[in-house]
Design an enzyme around this catalytic site. Sequence first.
Site, short mmCIF file in Angstrom:
data_model
loop_
_atom_site.label_atom_id
_atom_site.label_comp_id
_atom_site.label_asym_id
_atom_site.label_seq_id
_atom_site.Cartn_x
_atom_site.Cartn_y
_atom_site.Cartn_z
N TYR A 152 0.84 -1.14 -0.27
CA TYR A 152 -0.33 0.15 0.10
C TYR A 152 0.60 1.23 0.25
O TYR A 152 1.09 2.07 -0.94
CB TYR A 152 -1.39 -0.20 1.07
CG TYR A 152 -1.89 0.90 0.98
CD1 TYR A 152 -2.88 1.34 0.38
CD2 TYR A 152 -1.91 1.95 2.18
CE1 TYR A 152 -4.04 1.89 0.32
CE2 TYR A 152 -2.55 3.23 2.40
CZ TYR A 152 -4.31 3.51 1.02
OH TYR A 152 -4.44 4.05 1.39
N GLY A 155 3.14 1.70 -3.23
CA GLY A 155 1.91 1.81 -4.21
C GLY A 155 1.92 2.89 -4.43
O GLY A 155 2.01 4.00 -5.71
N SER A 196 -13.11 2.34 14.13
CA SER A 196 -14.26 1.03 13.92
C SER A 196 -14.24 -0.09 14.86
O SER A 196 -15.54 -0.43 15.77
CB SER A 196 -14.06 0.39 12.09
OG SER A 196 -13.50 0.00 12.17
N ASN A 197 -13.10 -0.36 14.59
CA ASN A 197 -12.80 -1.56 16.00
C ASN A 197 -13.30 -1.06 17.19
O ASN A 197 -14.39 -1.56 18.17
CB ASN A 197 -11.69 -1.92 16.16
CG ASN A 197 -10.53 -2.52 14.88
OD1 ASN A 197 -11.58 -3.16 14.26
ND2 ASN A 197 -9.73 -3.07 14.85
#
Length: 325
Positions: A152, A155, A196-197
């Site tokens: 990621y 990239g 979100s966790n």
Amino acid sequence: MKKRQLMRRKRVLVTGGAGFLGSFLCERLLALGNEVLCADNFFTGTRDNIAAILGNYRFELLRHDITFPLYVEVDEIYNLACPASPIHYQHDPVQTTKTSVHGAINMLGLAKRTGARILQASTSEIYGDPEIHPQNESYWGRVNPIGPRSCYDEGKRCAETLFFDYWRQHRLPIKVARIFNTYGPRMQPDDGRVVSNFVLQALRNQPITIYGDGQQTRSFCFVEDLIEGLIRLMDSPDDVTGPVNLGNPVEFRMLELAQMVIALTGSASKLEYSPLPQDDPRQRQPDIGLARQLLDWQPAVSLEEGLGRTIDYFRQQMDLGQIEG
């Protein structure tokens, strides 16, 4: 922008348009009177995210993977396609790199052919585990090129290189936004991101997982603020190419975030500590001076307000049975 809209409605391509950020961007672009073409391969995006706009006659959905060329006629391109959470981008790291690099080549080629402006959704991961704090756009970063997050990080770095080479070689009108941690409704419950966790663990009264000692920091930008920044960057003069940091400059420790989520949810959750993942940055905070200067942009939504709206979303999803309670 208003003059252009009066003359001719813009046709805008949003790659990754059924994702978390992309779906909000599609809605906002439609509200501004544009025609929107959403391209998504649905690896992390969902039709649920765009359900409210599927019936809009100015909205078109195309299932497409941008590692393959796309032949359409557009005026602007927002290139958001790429899994952005570690769980998702590490699932198929080769494909993640292809999406960033081949995808950038294909979208830049489309922009060159059509004469479209093109915006790259880059990332604060460009900076890696930074040696300077806060991070400004002139900092080149400290990235492990062979680690589990490299697919990621590198990239996206290569995609930025391609964008600026197209600008230098072909004078293509480009925009590069470096997006810092963004949160809000429509985040995927299984994406492994800290907001979100924490929210789901708190709503389930489960132990909240703190990686490391909880002293590492992040800066959290509410999704609506981020979308406003992207649109302002796209609509800025041609000589404003970026990269421009977009994020909230207010920094929070992970322990502070966990405590705020527990308080806002009224949860009985306790804290549980786990080892820090490899190459996880210790601190992350954007210097947004350039965004303030060039775009007259800064976040408006506080973390407390944004978390409240995010918690309401996840609680509603649990009540509807969309997420296991």
